[in-house]
Design a protein around this motif. Structure first.
Motif, PDB file in Angstrom:
ATOM      1  N   HIS A 165      43.339 -21.190 -22.743  1.00  0.00           N
ATOM      2  CA  HIS A 165      42.827 -21.335 -21.368  1.00  0.00           C
ATOM      3  C   HIS A 165      42.439 -22.787 -21.066  1.00  0.00           C
ATOM      4  O   HIS A 165      42.886 -23.369 -20.083  1.00  0.00           O
ATOM      5  N   GLU A 166      41.635 -23.364 -21.936  1.00  0.00           N
ATOM      6  CA  GLU A 166      41.130 -24.710 -21.648  1.00  0.00           C
ATOM      7  C   GLU A 166      42.241 -25.767 -21.732  1.00  0.00           C
ATOM      8  O   GLU A 166      42.267 -26.709 -20.950  1.00  0.00           O
ATOM      9  N   HIS A 169      44.336 -25.901 -18.643  1.00  0.00           N
ATOM     10  CA  HIS A 169      43.783 -26.782 -17.605  1.00  0.00           C
ATOM     11  C   HIS A 169      44.260 -28.222 -17.821  1.00  0.00           C
ATOM     12  O   HIS A 169      44.510 -28.954 -16.875  1.00  0.00           O
ATOM     13  N   TYR A 218      38.770 -12.831 -13.600  1.00  0.00           N
ATOM     14  CA  TYR A 218      38.356 -14.226 -13.401  1.00  0.00           C
ATOM     15  C   TYR A 218      39.527 -15.051 -12.835  1.00  0.00           C
ATOM     16  O   TYR A 218      39.325 -16.051 -12.154  1.00  0.00           O
ATOM     17  N   GLU A 225      42.358 -21.386 -11.966  1.00  0.00           N
ATOM     18  CA  GLU A 225      41.950 -20.391 -12.966  1.00  0.00           C
ATOM     19  C   GLU A 225      43.045 -19.338 -13.158  1.00  0.00           C
ATOM     20  O   GLU A 225      43.248 -18.821 -14.250  1.00  0.00           O
ATOM     21  N   ALA A 228      45.350 -20.902 -15.633  1.00  0.00           N
ATOM     22  CA  ALA A 228      44.810 -20.940 -17.003  1.00  0.00           C
ATOM     23  C   ALA A 228      44.788 -19.544 -17.621  1.00  0.00           C
ATOM     24  O   ALA A 228      45.182 -19.360 -18.778  1.00  0.00           O
TER      25      ALA A 228
END
Ligand SMILES: [Zn+2]
Length: 273
Positions: A165-166, A169, A218, A225, A228
């Protein structure tokens, strides 16, 4: 010249900083969604992970105190490996693939969720300061911050992987804009954006209607988002993403040049980058 030197340095690093077999297989064992990947992908992943560990610092965000966290070699391998999954299919060579991760140096690992402080102005013009605990954060041209318990928790919850996920980004930020799009141009960009928007609109509508979605709600927060979270699902539970949003899945596959269902590099029909 600079590129040539860097390539030489990286070639040397691959020879001298190889990850021990035991650490490598222990990391793979933690990540069941990599079980079916073929030897070509895994060899490339291992080389990239080696380079990542040489070029990036993975450091603790809590050196001392009651909640001090020591970042061990196996933890570093686990983080680097998952980050490199995002670039395993990119570039003709591993040296080229590493370009997606240039412009920053540090990964900071915290012993738990950490506060993100930010200011916002309400309708009356009053500025409020909020402290919100978060599990991960990516800074433009800066570090990636991770909460270690959330990194670990991800493996048990299918489709969730904080590291992916990070670092997704980071891919989004490559063109300097946080808009959920990797750096694409021309028709490749519009095809990606169209498929992504269609998927996002549909997902937003479902979450808004209170539907219990298999993909983390989310993702409906914002388009960046959505990107991600969909990268997490693309790698950690690819069948789900293909089932729900096939056209978008195909665009992600084109960008990453990996077929996460077959566990192989996707070399056909690219024409992107
Ligand atoms: Zn995020």
């Amino acid at each position: 010249m600079f590129d040539w030197l860097k390539t030489k340095r990286r070639e040397r690093a691959l020879g001298t900083h190889a990850i021990p077999d035991s650490q490598w297989s222990a990391a793979l064992d933690e990540l069941p969604f990599l079980d079916h990947y073929d030897a070509t992908v895994l060899a490339r992943l291992r080389e990239l992970t080696t380079l990542f560990l040489v070029e990036k610092n993975i450091v603790t965000g809590a050196e001392d105190g009651a909640h001090a966290l020591e970042v061990t070699a196996p933890m570093r391998v686990l983080i680097a490996l998952q980050a490199c999954l995002l670039i395993v299919g990119r570039g003709a060579t591993v040296m080229e693939a590493m370009r997606d991760f240039e412009g920053w140096d540090n990964v900071v690992v915290h012993p738990g969720d950490f506060p993100r402080t930010y200011d916002y102005e309400d309708e009356a013009g009053v500025v409020h300061r909020l402290d919100e605990p978060i599990a991960g954060e990516s800074w433009y041209n800066g570090p990636v911050l991770l909460s270690w318990p959330s990194v670990e928790a991800g493996y048990d919850q299918s489709g969730m992987a904080l590291v992916i996920h990070e670092f997704a980004h980071k891919i989004d930020m490559l063109d300097g804009v946080v808009d959920g799009l990797p750096p694409l141009a021309g028709s490749a960009r519009s095809e990606f954006a169209d498929a992504q928007q269609a998927a996002y609109q549909d997902f937003y509508r479902r979450v808004d209607a209170g539907e219990d979605t298999a993909i983390d709600p989310y993702a409906a927060e914002h388009i960046d988002e959505f990107f991600a979270v969909s990268c997490e699902v693309f790698f950690a539970e690819p069948e789900l993403l293909r089932e729900e949003y096939a056209a978008y899945f195909e665009q992600l596959q084109r960008w990453f040049r990996v077929d996460p269902i077959a566990g192989a590099l996707a070399r056909e029909g690219q024409g992107v980058n």
